[in-house]
Design an enzyme around this catalytic site. Sequence first.
Site, short mmCIF file in Angstrom:
data_model
loop_
_atom_site.label_atom_id
_atom_site.label_comp_id
_atom_site.label_asym_id
_atom_site.label_seq_id
_atom_site.Cartn_x
_atom_site.Cartn_y
_atom_site.Cartn_z
N ARG A 99 66.74 66.71 36.28
CA ARG A 99 66.35 65.31 36.08
C ARG A 99 64.97 65.11 36.68
NH1 ARG A 99 71.43 63.27 39.27
NH2 ARG A 99 71.07 65.35 40.07
N GLU A 100 64.13 64.35 36.00
CA GLU A 100 62.84 64.04 36.59
C GLU A 100 63.06 63.21 37.85
OE1 GLU A 100 59.98 62.54 33.77
OE2 GLU A 100 60.58 64.04 32.31
N ALA A 132 74.79 49.80 34.77
CA ALA A 132 74.40 48.98 33.62
C ALA A 132 72.96 48.50 33.80
CB ALA A 132 75.34 47.78 33.52
N GLY A 133 72.30 48.18 32.72
CA GLY A 133 70.94 47.68 32.83
C GLY A 133 70.24 47.61 31.50
N GLU A 137 68.08 73.72 30.22
CA GLU A 137 67.76 73.16 31.53
C GLU A 137 68.38 71.77 31.68
OE1 GLU A 137 66.41 74.49 34.23
OE2 GLU A 137 67.09 72.55 34.96
N THR A 175 64.68 72.23 24.98
CA THR A 175 65.89 71.77 24.30
C THR A 175 65.68 71.92 22.80
OG1 THR A 175 66.29 70.23 26.10
CG2 THR A 175 67.44 69.79 24.02
N GLY A 223 66.04 55.50 28.96
CA GLY A 223 64.74 55.82 28.37
C GLY A 223 64.39 57.25 28.74
N CYS A 232 63.85 62.46 27.13
CA CYS A 232 64.94 63.32 26.62
C CYS A 232 66.12 62.60 26.00
CB CYS A 232 65.37 64.27 27.72
SG CYS A 232 64.05 65.45 28.04
P1 NAD Z 1 56.10 68.31 28.76
O1 NAD Z 1 55.60 67.48 27.66
O2 NAD Z 1 56.02 67.82 30.16
O3 NAD Z 1 55.34 69.72 28.73
C1 NAD Z 1 55.27 70.55 27.62
C2 NAD Z 1 54.08 71.48 27.82
O4 NAD Z 1 54.08 72.43 26.74
C3 NAD Z 1 52.73 70.76 27.78
O5 NAD Z 1 52.00 71.00 28.97
C4 NAD Z 1 52.03 71.38 26.55
O6 NAD Z 1 50.62 71.50 26.68
C5 NAD Z 1 52.71 72.73 26.46
N1 NAD Z 1 52.59 73.35 25.14
C6 NAD Z 1 52.74 72.79 23.92
N2 NAD Z 1 52.56 73.72 22.96
C7 NAD Z 1 52.31 74.89 23.59
C8 NAD Z 1 52.04 76.22 23.14
N3 NAD Z 1 52.01 76.52 21.85
N4 NAD Z 1 51.81 77.17 24.07
C9 NAD Z 1 51.84 76.88 25.40
N5 NAD Z 1 52.08 75.65 25.87
C10 NAD Z 1 52.31 74.67 24.97
O7 NAD Z 1 57.60 68.70 28.39
P2 NAD Z 1 58.84 68.87 29.37
O8 NAD Z 1 59.29 67.53 29.82
O9 NAD Z 1 58.55 69.94 30.34
O10 NAD Z 1 59.94 69.39 28.32
C11 NAD Z 1 59.86 70.67 27.75
C12 NAD Z 1 61.18 70.95 27.05
O11 NAD Z 1 62.25 70.94 28.01
C13 NAD Z 1 61.58 69.92 25.99
O12 NAD Z 1 62.27 70.58 24.97
C14 NAD Z 1 62.54 69.00 26.74
O13 NAD Z 1 63.46 68.37 25.88
C15 NAD Z 1 63.25 69.97 27.66
N6 NAD Z 1 63.77 69.38 28.90
C16 NAD Z 1 63.03 68.46 29.59
C17 NAD Z 1 63.52 67.94 30.78
C18 NAD Z 1 62.76 66.89 31.54
O14 NAD Z 1 63.35 66.27 32.44
N7 NAD Z 1 61.50 66.63 31.27
C19 NAD Z 1 64.74 68.39 31.28
C20 NAD Z 1 65.46 69.36 30.56
C21 NAD Z 1 64.95 69.85 29.36
C1 UGA Z 2 68.21 63.50 31.81
C2 UGA Z 2 69.47 64.25 32.28
O1 UGA Z 2 70.07 63.54 33.36
C3 UGA Z 2 69.15 65.68 32.72
O2 UGA Z 2 70.34 66.37 33.05
C4 UGA Z 2 68.46 66.40 31.55
O3 UGA Z 2 68.07 67.70 31.92
C5 UGA Z 2 67.23 65.61 31.14
O4 UGA Z 2 67.61 64.26 30.77
C6 UGA Z 2 66.58 66.22 29.94
O5 UGA Z 2 67.21 66.82 29.12
O6 UGA Z 2 65.38 66.04 29.91
P1 UGA Z 2 66.15 62.31 33.03
O7 UGA Z 2 65.76 61.88 31.65
O8 UGA Z 2 65.14 62.88 33.93
O9 UGA Z 2 67.33 63.40 32.94
O10 UGA Z 2 66.74 61.04 33.79
P2 UGA Z 2 68.17 60.41 34.08
O11 UGA Z 2 68.33 60.28 35.53
O12 UGA Z 2 69.24 61.10 33.34
O13 UGA Z 2 67.97 58.96 33.47
C7 UGA Z 2 67.74 58.77 32.08
C8 UGA Z 2 67.66 57.29 31.77
O14 UGA Z 2 68.95 56.69 31.88
C9 UGA Z 2 66.75 56.48 32.69
O15 UGA Z 2 66.03 55.55 31.92
C10 UGA Z 2 67.70 55.76 33.62
O16 UGA Z 2 67.17 54.53 34.09
C11 UGA Z 2 68.89 55.53 32.70
N1 UGA Z 2 70.18 55.40 33.40
C12 UGA Z 2 70.68 56.45 34.10
C13 UGA Z 2 70.91 54.22 33.29
O17 UGA Z 2 70.47 53.26 32.63
N2 UGA Z 2 72.12 54.14 33.92
C14 UGA Z 2 72.64 55.17 34.63
O18 UGA Z 2 73.77 55.01 35.15
C15 UGA Z 2 71.91 56.35 34.73
#
Ligand code: NAD
Ligand code: UGA
Length: 433
Positions: free
Chosen positions: A156-157, A254-255, A153, A125, A259, A262
């Site tokens: 959701r985790e 609500a809650g 992307e 992102t 967190g 992202c």
């Molecule tokens: P993460 O922290 O889980 O993983 C990032 C990885 O990048 C780490 O393993 C790190 O060692 C590696 N890295 C850092 N610098 C590097 C480099 N120079 N070369 C190669 N590897 C390197 O992060 P994430 O949760 O996978 O998120 C990655 C991106 O995707 C962020 O921008 C985040 O906002 C976005 N995103 C995350 C989610 C999510 O649910 N976690 C969903 C959508 C988008």
């Molecule tokens: C969120 C988005 O849902 C994904 O689409 C996006 O790709 C991702 O961020 C990202 O950019 O990383 P994620 O953070 O995995 O995904 O989790 P969510 O299910 O969205 O929940 C985020 C937070 O909001 C959690 O703390 C959850 O407890 C809270 N939440 C969610 C609420 O308090 N109320 C709700 O109704 C829903």
Amino acid sequence: MRVSIIGAGYVGLVTGACLAELGHEVVVMDIDEARIEKLQRNIVPIHEPGLSRLIEKNALDGRLDFTASLEEAVKGSDVHFICVWTPPKPDGQADLSAVEAVARSLGELFSRLTPDKPIVVTKSTVPVGTGDRIVQIIRQSYSGPLAVISNPEFLREGQAVADMMHPDRIVIGGDDEEAASAVAALYEQIKAPFVVTDLRTAEMIKYAANAFLATKISFINEVANVCELVGADVDMVKEGIGSDVRIGRAFLYAGLGYGGSCFPKDVRALQQFSNHHGYDFKLLKSVIEVNEQQRQLFVNKLRKHLKNIAGKEILVLGLAFKANTDDVRESAAVDIIKRLQKEGAKVRAYDPEALLTAQKVLDHEIKYVGNPLDGAKGADAVVIATEWPDFKDLDWAKIKTLLKNPLIVDGRNLLDSKMLRELGFTYEGVGRK
Ligand code: NAD
Ligand code: UGA
């Protein structure tokens, strides 16, 4: 098509495993050598349902490989996905140093390896304009054919594999039609609408999506706060408004507020870069404020019941930022624990998956328990901080016999309030009657 994935975190690993499952040859690269070494032995460093199985299967079939060498990943690959982290700087700006470092290395490698026409895809992102910046950086050392595409992307985790295999939409942004089609072709077996647009619009879509969802959460939390004052019930308000298809039920729980790695960072980054371009995004300021306030209001509720938090034994159920993950980044549970400790509480904590990750960010004063019943013995209150479904089915009658004081403050409106009150608990949720 051969694909390199740069960054083996949540997004990189899920993207890599799913693209391999779709039949592509994938090499996942990370600078963290220990992480790569584990992955080469099929040890998956994160808890994500279904991911281990997918990685093991595709590695065994020879479609998925891991390396700590960017050159090894890039050599022979047609498309390069940037999936590295973009953490927040203290002022809320996205820290793009990892993305820029990768772009620099790619430029140097392309100039040496002279590929036909490399396609670089940002999945991380990144603020609007980053795609153009990546082109500039690569151009400092490489002048051959090149395309940069944004493919944000939305996974959701906790349900990342399912989200990637069955997305609501796939967004592809870029000015090079041939490259955009090549990226779209990677997903051709997935049934989802494509939104094809320019680079900057695709980057904006990602922030707008996360900020809108965070806004829904802060909105319902404010509604819940008013419900408490006027004697209404937020769960029924959710039903009442959520059944309107224009509103929808999703993200109206609500809650304790949102967190995770992202929402907090992306809402702040959108606010920051809007500001940087001369626009004051007023709504987001309130979304952030409400989210912070929600945690303090929750602690106030505990104080109201316990009179004095200092010295009280409090069992916190849930440490992860949400259910089905071991991720505690920006977890409301962790924040609540820190606030309780600041007021002198003695905290015991339980989480089905996040005990180890939480221990890395919390101090040693906490007593971590292996199951909720152990934690309940002699406690003055139970706090529900993460919406793990298993907590609903705990033996609450038994827990009541173990507690010193039968108080439950439910920060996720998870439990059956009627049943608990019948058992003799004092129960308080968020905006619930
Ligand atoms: P993460 O922290 O889980 O993983 C990032 C990885 O990048 C780490 O393993 C790190 O060692 C590696 N890295 C850092 N610098 C590097 C480099 N120079 N070369 C190669 N590897 C390197 O992060 P994430 O949760 O996978 O998120 C990655 C991106 O995707 C962020 O921008 C985040 O906002 C976005 N995103 C995350 C989610 C999510 O649910 N976690 C969903 C959508 C988008
Ligand atoms: C969120 C988005 O849902 C994904 O689409 C996006 O790709 C991702 O961020 C990202 O950019 O990383 P994620 O953070 O995995 O995904 O989790 P969510 O299910 O969205 O929940 C985020 C937070 O909001 C959690 O703390 C959850 O407890 C809270 N939440 C969610 C609420 O308090 N109320 C709700 O109704 C829903």
